[in-house]
Each structure stands twice: as structure tokens, then as C-alpha cells.
Write an enzyme that holds these catalytic residues in place. Structure first.
Site, PDB file in Angstrom:
ATOM      1  N   ASN A 286      30.092  49.506  67.123  1.00  0.00           N
ATOM      2  CA  ASN A 286      28.883  49.394  68.157  1.00  0.00           C
ATOM      3  C   ASN A 286      27.663  49.298  67.070  1.00  0.00           C
ATOM      4  O   ASN A 286      27.551  48.423  66.245  1.00  0.00           O
ATOM      5  CB  ASN A 286      29.396  50.411  69.178  1.00  0.00           C
ATOM      6  CG  ASN A 286      29.135  51.888  68.909  1.00  0.00           C
ATOM      7  OD1 ASN A 286      29.866  52.261  68.264  1.00  0.00           O
ATOM      8  ND2 ASN A 286      28.124  52.484  69.329  1.00  0.00           N
ATOM      9  N   ASP A 287      26.594  49.714  67.926  1.00  0.00           N
ATOM     10  CA  ASP A 287      25.318  49.562  67.401  1.00  0.00           C
ATOM     11  C   ASP A 287      24.911  48.884  65.762  1.00  0.00           C
ATOM     12  O   ASP A 287      25.525  49.975  65.041  1.00  0.00           O
ATOM     13  CB  ASP A 287      24.225  50.903  67.459  1.00  0.00           C
ATOM     14  CG  ASP A 287      24.421  51.461  68.860  1.00  0.00           C
ATOM     15  OD1 ASP A 287      25.150  51.020  69.806  1.00  0.00           O
ATOM     16  OD2 ASP A 287      23.872  52.645  69.237  1.00  0.00           O
TER      17      ASP A 287
ATOM     18  N   GLN B  89      27.419  51.400  63.737  1.00  0.00           N
ATOM     19  CA  GLN B  89      28.518  52.450  64.165  1.00  0.00           C
ATOM     20  C   GLN B  89      29.899  52.045  64.218  1.00  0.00           C
ATOM     21  O   GLN B  89      30.415  51.066  64.527  1.00  0.00           O
ATOM     22  CB  GLN B  89      27.980  52.724  65.800  1.00  0.00           C
ATOM     23  CG  GLN B  89      26.638  53.382  65.987  1.00  0.00           C
ATOM     24  CD  GLN B  89      26.824  55.107  65.768  1.00  0.00           C
ATOM     25  OE1 GLN B  89      27.225  55.873  66.479  1.00  0.00           O
ATOM     26  NE2 GLN B  89      26.398  55.280  64.423  1.00  0.00           N
TER      27      GLN B  89
ATOM     28  N   ARG C 196      18.222  61.207  70.188  1.00  0.00           N
ATOM     29  CA  ARG C 196      18.916  60.342  69.281  1.00  0.00           C
ATOM     30  C   ARG C 196      18.120  58.903  69.048  1.00  0.00           C
ATOM     31  O   ARG C 196      17.239  58.784  69.655  1.00  0.00           O
ATOM     32  CB  ARG C 196      20.444  60.434  69.859  1.00  0.00           C
ATOM     33  CG  ARG C 196      20.417  59.594  71.100  1.00  0.00           C
ATOM     34  CD  ARG C 196      22.007  59.163  71.197  1.00  0.00           C
ATOM     35  NE  ARG C 196      22.101  58.444  72.500  1.00  0.00           N
ATOM     36  CZ  ARG C 196      22.595  59.181  73.724  1.00  0.00           C
ATOM     37  NH1 ARG C 196      22.519  60.258  73.704  1.00  0.00           N
ATOM     38  NH2 ARG C 196      22.762  58.349  74.760  1.00  0.00           N
ATOM     39  N   ASP C 197      18.697  58.605  68.073  1.00  0.00           N
ATOM     40  CA  ASP C 197      18.639  56.933  67.774  1.00  0.00           C
ATOM     41  C   ASP C 197      17.205  56.963  67.049  1.00  0.00           C
ATOM     42  O   ASP C 197      16.442  55.919  67.441  1.00  0.00           O
ATOM     43  CB  ASP C 197      18.617  56.164  68.936  1.00  0.00           C
ATOM     44  CG  ASP C 197      19.910  55.985  69.441  1.00  0.00           C
ATOM     45  OD1 ASP C 197      21.175  56.812  69.085  1.00  0.00           O
ATOM     46  OD2 ASP C 197      20.178  55.718  70.668  1.00  0.00           O
TER      47      ASP C 197
ATOM     48  N   GLU D 133      18.188  54.093  74.916  1.00  0.00           N
ATOM     49  CA  GLU D 133      18.639  54.459  73.747  1.00  0.00           C
ATOM     50  C   GLU D 133      18.148  53.284  72.606  1.00  0.00           C
ATOM     51  O   GLU D 133      17.454  52.376  73.089  1.00  0.00           O
ATOM     52  CB  GLU D 133      20.144  54.134  73.979  1.00  0.00           C
ATOM     53  CG  GLU D 133      20.762  55.018  74.871  1.00  0.00           C
ATOM     54  CD  GLU D 133      22.666  54.870  74.762  1.00  0.00           C
ATOM     55  OE1 GLU D 133      23.218  55.889  74.690  1.00  0.00           O
ATOM     56  OE2 GLU D 133      22.965  53.843  74.862  1.00  0.00           O
TER      57      GLU D 133
HETATM   58  C1  FRU Z   1      24.043  53.132  71.995  1.00  0.00           C
HETATM   59  C2  FRU Z   1      24.655  54.525  71.550  1.00  0.00           C
HETATM   60  C3  FRU Z   1      23.536  55.463  70.875  1.00  0.00           C
HETATM   61  C4  FRU Z   1      24.468  56.421  70.064  1.00  0.00           C
HETATM   62  C5  FRU Z   1      25.440  55.494  69.706  1.00  0.00           C
HETATM   63  C6  FRU Z   1      26.913  56.237  69.471  1.00  0.00           C
HETATM   64  O1  FRU Z   1      25.049  52.424  72.277  1.00  0.00           O
HETATM   65  O2  FRU Z   1      25.006  55.359  72.614  1.00  0.00           O
HETATM   66  O3  FRU Z   1      22.718  55.974  71.828  1.00  0.00           O
HETATM   67  O4  FRU Z   1      23.564  56.873  69.063  1.00  0.00           O
HETATM   68  O5  FRU Z   1      25.827  54.556  70.550  1.00  0.00           O
HETATM   69  O6  FRU Z   1      27.838  55.462  68.878  1.00  0.00           O
END
Ligand code: FRU
Length: 520
Positions: A34-35, A51, A162-163, A217
């Protein structure tokens, strides 16, 4: 890299869905992503951390995967950079090059790369139930990483903090580090300051504002010149929201304003709902204001976009995750699942008196392998066939069209020969909208929310519609009017639907330019 979970890593399985594997977008070899995380340019290489579940193709065991590229198009995947362990998952964050060795992790002539990531603490660990910010550093140009023994470096004892996106700020008080992160469930961007990346002090917060129906996010904050003028700098605050984006589910919004070294001050013109859409009691007003928010992308599949640190020549380049949490875990591919958008260069351009972002995809110059180059001609209630989709290549369609009296211009992509199937990307003159319809795009049944129609407002310029459409094996990215409007959607076409067409309905359009090239 060995880890306590190594035993769980699956045997290499054949790629059953290789026809969907993107030709020019990054996907992990045989796992979930993901991200984008820690985007940084260093020593001639673009690093894309992401991710990653190293042990499967659904979300879980969150770690930072790693890939590098010299041109943002050809990527090499490396071993996992920062792995989940018994205590923590490694959630999203950023990487900076610590040129002045403020952290002491490197040396003055050999700066460390420092990752600032979210520790998502597991049940039973010492900070169980919280998310906090931690550091890892690399002294070998990003290839291996050590976690800092003083982690976490910043906690709010919050379950949804987070983030972190960190950048070096140069102001009247000299240079210091600034972090933007989120209190996701409070729809707040929180801003902190540090001298050494280890000790952080609160500066301010921002939000809720505009789209606030879901968690906030992956924020980002950076300056850009307006229309290239170095004396007219504005700041852009990106805030991803899930759910509650304009096309449904996950999406990226942005605000334009000023950052004074401590606070982000939005321009009134970038606020469709200054206290957030949730503060508008009337559903119709809320729906109208949602479309007035500033959207990075009007499609279903562009999320968690963040920008590179230290990109060359002061360029501001973002990459997004080409997916939507509505159905992300169910995309019909295996063993890999999910990919990134193309890298996109951001600029600020004056549109109707206000500064707005434009996005230009990073593509080779000149566009690779030209298959067709036609113009100028009339298309009256008729259709012209474009080169078919070719396995192994992405298609880039560049068009400039005077819609004239035509009611609709329709690009049918990955279409069947009887015209019943395909993804349509249309311009509708009456509503002045771009419409992407993927209801007949192929496999849409893997999730009830996938079959969809997306719309984006488009203003013709001197009567002309300009489109740059990048079609890869499972995606369509449309950049309209020089990237003022962008729309990104995934599609999963059937094997036999390969025809591409451009047609007009209800009148005559003038095609000024129609060029198609392939890139593999
Ligand atoms: C966004 C998210 C972030 C988090 C990550 C976890 O897609 O939810 O906020 O850090 O993915 O995988």
C-alpha cells in the site's frame, strides 16, 4: 534479511495474473503493497519505500518494502528495509537526508538517511494501543536500516497518531526540521519542530476542514512557486482522506496557503467548508461542497500521495498508491497485489485567479514508440480506431480536440469488437465533465463497490480539450488540460478485449492532434 516471520514466507508461486502486471507502474514482485513511504532522491537514485506485507498479498505484517529507480519508470525491488517485529508494525512515514548530521547518525561528509515512521504498537508490547513516531537510519545510502534505540521519539499516547512527513524548513530563525503528521480520527494535521530529529516540540494543528468524513492520513506540506515565479511562493498541504473522498472511499485533497514556520494558514479560496463538511447540516450542500474541495485526483484509485525529499532541481514529485481501501484487499491479482501511480511532477498554476496544482506524469522524452500521429480532421458521429492494446506495453494517448457541436467524445479502451465492452473515458459537452465508466471494463465482480462511474469538471481552453491518457494493463490515468484535472481508475479487462476507439456522438468535433505511443 531474516526475521522471526521468515518461516511464514510463502514459496514462490507462479504469477497467475501476469497480464495485469503493470508495464510502467511499480508493483511488488510477489507480495502486497500500500502507501508509498520514505520517497527520497539520493546519489542519483530515487528510493521508493512502501507499506508491504512481506508474507502475503493482503494487508498485514506491515513493513517497509524497498525499490529504487534512476528514471522513476524502471524499478528494482530490494529486500525489506524495515521489518515488522514482535513489538511493532512499521506504518507510513518519510525519509530525509540529514545533510548537516543533526541527528549524529551519520558524519558531516557522509550524511545518514533518516526514516521517520509510525510505530504501530502490538498488543502486549510496552506501548500497546498507541501509535507513535520512531526513527531508523541508514549509513549505506538506504540499503540497510537500524532502528534508533531511543524509539519512539514522539508520542501523544494516541491510538491514531501517524504518517509523519518531515522536511527541512529554512526561515528567519534559521533551519530546523518540521514534521506534519495526523490525528487520523480527529481530522487534524499536527505540526512539530525538531533540531535533531530526536526531540520534537508541538507547533500547531490544522483541521478539520473540507473533506472530513473519514480518517485523515498521509499529509504532506511543501512550497511551490506560482506560475514559476520565485517571488510568489505558496504552500500546499496535502491531506489524504478515507473514506469520504470525491469519488467514494479513499482519495487525496489539498489546501493552498501559507506556512509561517509554525502554522499553516489556508487561503479562503481553498476552503469549501472551513470547519469541515461534517459541519454542514444539509446533505445537498455537503455534496456540492465536496466537489468544491481541491482534489488531487477525481478517480477511485489514487491514495496516500506524498512527495520526494531532495528531488533534483527543486522539483516536487509525488507518487500515490493506485488503489482504494473500499476493495484493496480483493483486487483480482496474485501473488502480487496493488501498484503505485506514475510519478507526477506538481506545479502551481493560476486558474481563474487562484493558484491550483497541476500534475504532469514523468514519462520519457520523447514519448517512446509512436504508433499513430494524426491531425487535423473532423469526426462527425463516427469513430476512429486507435492502435490495439499490446501485452507488455502501456499506451500513451495524447489528444487535442475541439468538441465543436459534438455532444460527446468517447475513448473506448480495452474494448470488444462488438463495442459492448470496454472502459469509456468521455467528455460530455452539456455538463462540461469528464466521465470514466468502468462498469463494462472486464472483471468488476470481485467487489460490490468496484463497478463505478467517476466524473470531473473540465473547462475547455479556447474551446479545446487536451488529454494525456496513460493506459497500463490494469489502470487508466487521465491528465486533462495540462494536468489541472486528473482522474485515475483501475480496470481488469478480459483477455480478448483489446480494441481502442475514439468516437463522437451528436455532432462534429475537430481532432487537432491524436498521437498514440507505447512504452514497455
Ligand atoms: C493509509 C494508511 C496509513 C497507515 C498505513 C498502514 O493507507 O492507513 O495511515 O500508516 O496505511 O498500512
Amino acid at each position: 534479511m531474516s526475521s522471526y516471520l521468515d518461516a511464514a514466507r510463502p514459496e514462490t508461486v507462479p504469477d497467475a495474473t501476469s497480464r495485469f502486471r503493470p508495464a510502467i507502474h511499480f508493483a511488488a514482485n510477489d507480495t502486497w503493497l500500500n502507501d508509498p513511504n520514505g520517497l527520497v532522491f539520493h546519489d542519483g537514485l530515487y528510493h521508493l519505500f512502501f507499506q508491504n506485507n512481506p508474507y502475503g498479498n493482503v494487508w498485514g505484517n506491515m513493513s517497509w518494502g524497498h525499490a529504487t529507480s534512476r528514471d522513476l519508470l524502471h524499478w528494482t525491488e530490494h529486500p525489506v528495509a524495515i521489518a515488522s517485529d514482535e513489538r511493532e508494525d512499521i506504518f507510513s512515514g518519510s525519509v530525509v537526508v540529514d545533510h548537516a548530521n543533526t541527528s549524529g547518525f551519520g558524519a558531516a561528509n557522509a550524511p545518514a538517511l533518516v526514516a521517520v515512521y509510525t510505530s504501530a504498537y502490538k498488543t502486549g508490547s510496552e506501548h500497546s494501543g498507541t501509535q507513535a513516531q520512531s526513527l531508523a537510519y541508514s549509513t549505506d545510502a538506504g540499503m540497510t536500516w537500524q532502528k534508533y534505540e531511543g524509539n519512539p521519539v514522539l508520542t501523544r499516547n494516541s491510538p491514531h497518531f501517524r504518517d509523519p512527513k518531515v522536511f527541512r524548513y529554512h526561515g528567519d530563525q534559521g533551519a530546523y526540521w518540521v514534521m506534519v503528521a495526523v490525528e487520523a480520527q480527529h481530522q487534524k494535521v499536527v505540526i512539530y519542530r525538531s533540531e535533531d530529529l530526536k526531540c520534537w516540540n508541538f507547533l500547531s494543528d490544522f483541521g478539520p476542514a473540507n473533506a472530513d468524513a473519514g480518517e485523515w492520513e498521509c499529509p504532506d506540506l511543501f512550497p511551490l512557486p506560482v506560475d514559476g515565479d520565485p517571488d510568489n511562493i505558496k504552500w500546499v498541504l496535502i491531506v489524504n482522506v478515507n473514506p469520504g473522498a470525491v469519488a467514494g472511499g479513499s482519495g487525496g485533497q489539498y489546501f493552498i496557503g501559507h506556512f509561517d514556520g509554525a502554522r499553516f494558514l489556508p487561503e479562503a479560496g481553498s476552503l469549501a467548508a472551513p470547519a469541515g463538511l461534517a459541519s454542514l447540516p444539509d446533505p445537498a450542500a455537503r455534496a456540492a461542497a465536496l466537489r468544491q474541495c481541491l482534489w488531487l485526483d477525481w478517480g477511485r484509485d489514487c491514495y496516500a500521495s506524498v512527495s520526494f525529499s531532495d528531488a533534483p532541481d527543486g522539483r516536487r514529485i509525488i507518487i500515490g498508491w493506485m488503489n482504494n481501501w473500499d476493495y484493496a484487499n480483493e483486487l483480482p491479482t496474485a501473488p502480487w497485489r496493488s501498484s503505485m501511480t506514475l510519478a507526477r511532477e506538481l506545479r502551481l498554476t493560476t486558474v481563474n485567479g487562484s493558484a491550483r496544482l497541476t500534475q504532469e506524469p514523468v514519462l520519457p522524452e520523447p514519448a517512446a514508440n509512436e504508433q499513430m500521429n494524426a491531425g487535423t480532421f473532423e469526426l462527425r458521429n463516427s469513430a476512429i480506431r486507435l492502435p490495439d492494446a499490446v501485452p507488455g506495453s502501456a499506451h500513451i494517448i495524447a489528444a487535442e480536440i475541439l468538441p465543436g457541436s459534438a455532444e460527446r467524445l468517447v475513448f473506448r479502451l480495452f474494448g470488444s469488437s462488438d463495442g459492448s465492452k470496454g472502459t469509456t473515458l468521455s467528455y460530455d459537452a452539456a455538463s462540461a465533465q469528464l466521465i470514466l465508466d468502468r462498469r463494462n471494463s472486464g472483471n468488476t465482480s470481485f467487489h460490490g463497490k468496484f463497478a463505478s462511474v467517476e466524473t470531473a469538471p473540465v473547462d475547455l481552453e479556447d474551446g479545446v480539450l487536451k488529454l494525456l491518457i496513460v493506459v497500463d494493463h490494469c489502470s487508466v490515468e487521465a491528465f486533462v488540460q495540462g494536468g489541472k484535472v486528473v482522474l485515475t481508475d483501475l480496470i481488469f479487462p478480459e483477455t480478448e478485449t483489446r480494441e481502442n476507439w475514439l468516437s463522437t456522438d451528436g455532432g462534429s468535433a475537430t481532432i487537432l492532434k491524436l498521437a498514440v505511443s507505447t512504452l514497455s
